[in-house]
Each structure stands twice: as structure tokens, then as C-alpha cells.
Design a protein around this motif. Structure first.
Motif, PDB file in Angstrom:
ATOM      1  N   LEU A 150      -8.440  -0.129 -10.071  1.00  0.00           N
ATOM      2  CA  LEU A 150      -8.106   0.720 -10.821  1.00  0.00           C
ATOM      3  C   LEU A 150      -7.530  -0.060 -12.114  1.00  0.00           C
ATOM      4  CD1 LEU A 150      -6.000   2.929  -8.552  1.00  0.00           C
ATOM      5  CD2 LEU A 150      -8.035   3.427  -9.317  1.00  0.00           C
ATOM      6  N   LYS A 191       0.980  -1.116   0.010  1.00  0.00           N
ATOM      7  CA  LYS A 191       0.001   0.098  -0.189  1.00  0.00           C
ATOM      8  C   LYS A 191       0.866   1.215   0.046  1.00  0.00           C
ATOM      9  CE  LYS A 191      -3.579  -0.531   2.816  1.00  0.00           C
ATOM     10  NZ  LYS A 191      -4.485  -0.627   4.006  1.00  0.00           N
ATOM     11  N   CYS A 207      -2.624   5.747  -0.905  1.00  0.00           N
ATOM     12  CA  CYS A 207      -3.927   5.417  -1.380  1.00  0.00           C
ATOM     13  C   CYS A 207      -4.099   4.522  -2.586  1.00  0.00           C
ATOM     14  CB  CYS A 207      -4.950   6.711  -1.418  1.00  0.00           C
ATOM     15  SG  CYS A 207      -5.151   7.478   0.128  1.00  0.00           S
ATOM     16  N   THR A 208      -3.096   3.732  -2.795  1.00  0.00           N
ATOM     17  CA  THR A 208      -2.968   2.928  -3.974  1.00  0.00           C
ATOM     18  C   THR A 208      -2.674   1.654  -3.265  1.00  0.00           C
ATOM     19  OG1 THR A 208      -2.795   4.510  -5.417  1.00  0.00           O
ATOM     20  CG2 THR A 208      -2.487   2.109  -6.424  1.00  0.00           C
ATOM     21  N   GLN A 263     -13.087  -0.551  -6.301  1.00  0.00           N
ATOM     22  CA  GLN A 263     -12.050   0.720  -6.163  1.00  0.00           C
ATOM     23  C   GLN A 263     -10.970   0.011  -7.221  1.00  0.00           C
ATOM     24  OE1 GLN A 263     -12.323   0.674  -1.769  1.00  0.00           O
ATOM     25  NE2 GLN A 263     -11.905   2.953  -2.242  1.00  0.00           N
ATOM     26  N   SER A 281      -9.842  -2.244   0.826  1.00  0.00           N
ATOM     27  CA  SER A 281     -10.339  -2.063  -0.719  1.00  0.00           C
ATOM     28  C   SER A 281     -11.486  -2.951  -1.127  1.00  0.00           C
ATOM     29  CB  SER A 281      -9.207  -1.864  -1.831  1.00  0.00           C
ATOM     30  OG  SER A 281      -9.560  -1.410  -2.922  1.00  0.00           O
ATOM     31  N   ALA A 329      -7.675   1.247  -5.513  1.00  0.00           N
ATOM     32  CA  ALA A 329      -7.499   2.695  -4.546  1.00  0.00           C
ATOM     33  C   ALA A 329      -8.035   1.825  -3.227  1.00  0.00           C
ATOM     34  CB  ALA A 329      -8.547   3.681  -5.172  1.00  0.00           C
ATOM     35  N   TYR A 330      -7.796   2.564  -2.111  1.00  0.00           N
ATOM     36  CA  TYR A 330      -8.217   2.267  -0.818  1.00  0.00           C
ATOM     37  C   TYR A 330      -8.166   3.677  -0.123  1.00  0.00           C
ATOM     38  CZ  TYR A 330      -3.741   2.793   1.415  1.00  0.00           C
ATOM     39  OH  TYR A 330      -2.423   3.079   1.943  1.00  0.00           O
ATOM     40  N   GLU A 331      -9.252   3.458   0.981  1.00  0.00           N
ATOM     41  CA  GLU A 331      -9.321   4.925   1.917  1.00  0.00           C
ATOM     42  C   GLU A 331      -8.813   4.471   3.045  1.00  0.00           C
ATOM     43  OE1 GLU A 331     -13.309   6.116   1.432  1.00  0.00           O
ATOM     44  OE2 GLU A 331     -13.329   5.776  -0.687  1.00  0.00           O
TER      45      GLU A 331
END
Length: 113
Positions: free
Chosen positions: A59, A16, A19-20, A57, A53, A111-113
Motif C-alpha cells: 500500500l 498485522k 488485514c494490514t 499488495q 502478503s 495488505a494481506y488476506e
């Protein structure tokens, strides 16, 4: 900051950064392309969840098939798995995979938050 999960000598299953999330290539068990693709994508689901994720999300996906003759069979599973409206950028090619019995490998960036 770079965070690595499930670290081995050769690779980490999850990396990670900014945010990817980058997943290592996933292969699946089974005799058919359908079975291997289903298992492979279940493994992707598990890693995405662990990374915070989800399918929505993703990509990019890179898919390797051992024989392009299996493209349609793999795509039938893939198309049912990808949430409508959330198809990632994707490439698919033919490659000699790590073991002769392997038919499909999927590499995902999300992506992740």
C-alpha cells in the motif's frame, strides 16, 4: 486483534492488524546503493511472504536514502522490483541512517488476506 511476529525488545519485524501488515524498516548489505537496495528489497520480500502478503499488495513505501545524490541509483533497483501496475503510494527523503555505512532504508505497509 493485533498479531506480532519476530518480536524483539525494541520492535517487531511484522505487525498485522485489520488485514494490514506493517514491516519494520529494512536495510541491506553491500557496498553500493544498488547492492544495498537489492538486499533490502529481498528482505522486504521475505517478510511479506512470511506475513502472507506480496509486492502486489504493498500500500505504501517510505524510503530513506543517506544522500539524495543516490536517488536515481536506488530508483533503478526499485523500478525493476515493483510489479507493473502495482506501484504503492511512496515517499522518499534524505536522512542520517542508524550506521554510517547504510545508504538505504525501506519501510513498507501492505495488505494481506
Amino acid at each position: 486483534m493485533i498479531e506480532r511476529q519476530d518480536i524483539g525488545q525494541r520492535m517487531s519485524k511484522i505487525v498485522k492488524h485489520n488485514c494490514t501488515v506493517y514491516l519494520c524498516g529494512q536495510v541491506g548489505a553491500g557496498d553500493s546503493v544498488t547492492e544495498q537496495t537489492q538486499d533490502c528489497l529481498a528482505r522486504v520480500d521475505a517478510l511479506l511472504e512470511k506475513a502472507g502478503s506480496s509486492r502486489e499488495q504493498i500500500l505504501q513505501a517510505i524510503i530513506w536514502v543517506a544522500d539524495m545524490a543516490d536517488f536515481a541509483e536506488m530508483n533503478a533497483v526499485w523500478d525493476a522490483w515493483v510489479p507493473e501496475g502495482h506501484a504503492p503510494a511512496r515517499a522518499c527523503g534524505e536522512a542520517k541512517l542508524a550506521r554510517p555505512e547504510l545508504k538505504v532504508e525501506v519501510i513498507v505497509t501492505a495488505a494481506y488476506e
